[in-house]
Design an enzyme around this catalytic site. Structure first.
Site, mmCIF file in Angstrom:
data_model
loop_
_atom_site.group_PDB
_atom_site.id
_atom_site.type_symbol
_atom_site.label_atom_id
_atom_site.label_comp_id
_atom_site.label_asym_id
_atom_site.label_seq_id
_atom_site.Cartn_x
_atom_site.Cartn_y
_atom_site.Cartn_z
ATOM 1 N N GLY A 1 0.800 -1.203 0.000
ATOM 2 C CA GLY A 1 0.000 0.000 0.000
ATOM 3 C C GLY A 1 0.839 1.261 0.000
ATOM 4 O O GLY A 1 2.021 1.259 -0.333
ATOM 5 N N GLY B 1 0.651 6.724 -11.929
ATOM 6 C CA GLY B 1 -0.541 6.741 -11.084
ATOM 7 C C GLY B 1 -1.251 8.076 -11.188
ATOM 8 O O GLY B 1 -1.072 8.829 -12.160
ATOM 9 N N SER B 2 -2.041 8.382 -10.195
ATOM 10 C CA SER B 2 -2.849 9.597 -10.218
ATOM 11 C C SER B 2 -1.981 10.832 -10.047
ATOM 12 O O SER B 2 -0.878 10.782 -9.482
ATOM 13 C CB SER B 2 -3.903 9.550 -9.111
ATOM 14 N N GLU C 1 4.462 9.653 -14.506
ATOM 15 C CA GLU C 1 3.456 9.535 -15.570
ATOM 16 C C GLU C 1 2.114 9.491 -14.872
ATOM 17 O O GLU C 1 1.770 8.517 -14.202
ATOM 18 C CB GLU C 1 3.714 8.278 -16.404
ATOM 19 N N LEU C 2 1.333 10.569 -15.034
ATOM 20 C CA LEU C 2 0.187 10.797 -14.153
ATOM 21 C C LEU C 2 -1.132 10.786 -14.927
ATOM 22 O O LEU C 2 -1.247 10.137 -15.955
ATOM 23 C CB LEU C 2 0.404 12.125 -13.406
ATOM 24 N N GLY C 3 -2.121 11.474 -14.378
ATOM 25 C CA GLY C 3 -3.468 11.402 -14.925
ATOM 26 C C GLY C 3 -3.625 12.167 -16.229
ATOM 27 O O GLY C 3 -2.704 12.820 -16.727
ATOM 28 N N CYS D 1 -5.065 6.048 -18.490
ATOM 29 C CA CYS D 1 -4.683 7.456 -18.345
ATOM 30 C C CYS D 1 -4.919 8.232 -19.633
ATOM 31 O O CYS D 1 -5.204 9.434 -19.596
ATOM 32 C CB CYS D 1 -3.226 7.568 -17.907
ATOM 33 N N GLU E 1 -10.920 14.080 -14.404
ATOM 34 C CA GLU E 1 -10.604 12.759 -14.938
ATOM 35 C C GLU E 1 -11.542 11.742 -14.299
ATOM 36 O O GLU E 1 -11.527 11.552 -13.082
ATOM 37 C CB GLU E 1 -9.151 12.382 -14.645
ATOM 38 N N VAL E 2 -12.346 11.075 -15.112
ATOM 39 C CA VAL E 2 -13.357 10.147 -14.590
ATOM 40 C C VAL E 2 -12.751 8.777 -14.300
ATOM 41 O O VAL E 2 -13.076 8.132 -13.309
ATOM 42 C CB VAL E 2 -14.533 10.020 -15.584
ATOM 43 N N PHE E 3 -11.899 8.294 -15.186
ATOM 44 C CA PHE E 3 -11.337 6.945 -15.119
ATOM 45 C C PHE E 3 -12.447 5.894 -15.131
ATOM 46 O O PHE E 3 -12.461 4.938 -14.366
ATOM 47 C CB PHE E 3 -10.434 6.775 -13.889
#
Length: 486
Positions: free
Chosen positions: A210, A230-231, A252-254, A286, A380-382
């Site tokens: 985690g 990730g986000s 490397e993000l949203g 993404c 960003e909905v994802f």
């Protein structure tokens, strides 16, 4: 041979060999059914510290291994991904909720990442510099040492291997922390493949865990480079921590990527591209097409046909049925998706399709009467949601496309390629596709976004990978010691 026999790794983490995890163990669940597929270890900060220390020790010998031997390990890893494709594919389908075609893509790209990485050890690693002294002056690239990789749940195999393979090839050791929800396809698969490929023990550690394990990895003094996918919110925290510790962080993000459909676009092809861009893997990508910007002259037809597409797409268990969309990864993500759709309708948007779900199976959704303030457009909905906004001029399209904090991917559809290219030049984006939707990835291509989508193209292709996972060093050599005046 079975690559993924659970008796090898049940309740364990890969840390200098398979060892019992300090954080206990957790179930690997199939989101489509809730069935337990296996159990993996949960890494605690103590596991991270032990792994990073062991990686630092093992890295020295690995970096000194001949380039042909390192390349051979990467080639064998690629071949193993292909040899065990059916077994890995099943894990990706069941663990991520992706359709078989998505799983096939992950396995294919994983193999290609290894093959491309196999060329890195023999790549020129420096240049001869001019110098004012009687000596040889070189600029060369050297391994950073230990690379920490943190990967997400959505394309876990690709988003792990794209950093792990080049980092290993360039002489680094790696500590990989995959998302606990996809611990097997994002972690155990890589550990077993490289084990069988002959990678020396201690060079790769896989620690599902985690946020506490991720924070420990970023902060560990043995880890000099962090590769995080990730986000944006989590990426900001990683970047802040890495900056404070003077470490490089490749983030490397949203994204909230726009597909711009000009009035001369082929409408049938545009709708097909738009549906794929928004609904592929339930929109949990993404690069997903999060905003459809459509010229007002064709917008009504586009919405109608996109809604028909959405209504016709089958949703269900991708392991047991032939479907186009599988489940959302978990209840928390489903609640976020549905909450944004509900808030958008409450704010005045109209449901042209979808907006409903059974369990984790969310119907592909099309929203019209959308404004830039509509929640499902602005954020960003994802999830499998396609908000459509109309524009009247190219200037308005540019204003809409740039009206976001993100800058990951951009698609522009038009019969006039030069007009589309001129439009693309006005919209900052790490990735641009003319006459294609926004989702795409190849092992040979640099990948990354700008602004809130990340720190640029830090993966893919020899140049980006060498920059990401090596340090620059100035080296001089001369035949005798210089005599100085004091």
């Amino acid at each position: 041979m079975t690559l993924l026999d659970e008796t090898t790794w049940r309740g364990l983490v890969s840390s200098d060999g398979w060892t019992k995890a300090e954080g206990g163990e957790a179930a690997v669940l199939e989101p489509a059914t809730g069935e337990e597929l296996g159990r993996t270890g949960v890494a605690a900060p103590a596991d991270v510290a032990r792994a990073a220390s062991a990686a630092a020790r093992a890295q020295r010998d690995w970096a000194e291994t001949g380039f042909e031997d390192r390349a051979a390990v990467l080639r064998r890893a690629g071949a193993l991904f292909e040899e065990h494709a059916a077994e890995i594919r099943e894990w990706v389908v069941r663990e991520t909720g992706g359709i078989p075609a998505k799983a096939d893509l992950e396995v294919h790209i994983a193999a290609q990442e290894c093959y491309e990485a196999a060329a890195l050890p023999s790549h020129p690693m420096g240049e001869i510099l001019p110098t004012t002294q009687p000596r040889l002056s070189l600029a060369r690239r050297v391994p950073v040492g230990v690379v920490g990789v943190i990967s997400p749940f959505n394309f876990p195999l690709i988003l792990s291997i794209r950093s792990v393979a080049p980092a290993l090839a360039l002489g680094n050791a790696v500590v990989l922390k995959p998302d606990q929800r996809t611990a097997v396809s994002g972690g155990v698969v890589l550990a077993r493949v490289f084990e069988e490929a002959g990678l020396p023990e201690g060079v790769l550690h896989v620690l599902p865990g985690g946020a506490d394990a991720g924070a420990a990895l970023v902060e560990d003094p043995h880890v000099r480079v962090i590769s995080f996918t990730g986000s944006t919110a989590a990426g900001r925290r990683v970047g802040e921590a890495a900056g404070r510790l003077l470490k490089r962080a490749h983030l490397e993000l949203g994204g909230n990527s726009a597909l711009v459909v000009l009035d001369d676009a082929d409408l049938d092809l545009a709708v097909s591209a738009g549906a794929f861009g928004s609904f592929m893997h339930q929109g949990q990508i993404c690069m997903t097409t999060g905003r459809h910007l459509v010229h007002e002259a064709i917008a009504d037809d586009y919405v109608g046909r996109l809604a028909e597409h959405a209504d016709a797409l089958p949703v269900g268990d991708p392991f047991r049925e032939q479907v186009a969309l599988g489940p959302i990864i978990d209840a928390g993500q489903l609640d976020r998706v549905h909450g944004l759709v509900t808030a958008s309708v409450d704010a005045g948007a109209t449901l042209a399709a979808g907006g409903t779900h059974q369990g984790l199976f969310y119907r592909p959704t099309v929203l019209t009467d959308v404004t830039p303030a509509t929640p499902a457009y602005a954020q960003e909905v994802f999830g499998p949601v396609a908000p459509v906004v109309r524009f009247g001029s190219l200037d308005e399209a540019v204003e809409l496309a740039t009206g976001t904090e993100y800058g990951l991917s951009l698609g522009i559809l038009s019969r006039d390629v030069m007009k589309a290219m001129a439009l693309a030049d006005r919209i900052p984006s790490g990735i641009v596709h003319v006459n294609d939707q926004t989702v795409g990835d190849e092992a040979v291509a640099p990948f990354g976004g700008v602004a809130a989508s990340g720190t640029g193209s830090r993966f893919g292709g020899a140049a980006a990978n060498i920059e990401a996972f090596t340090e620059g060093q100035w080296l001089t050599l001369q035949g005798s010691v210089t005599r100085y005046p004091f």
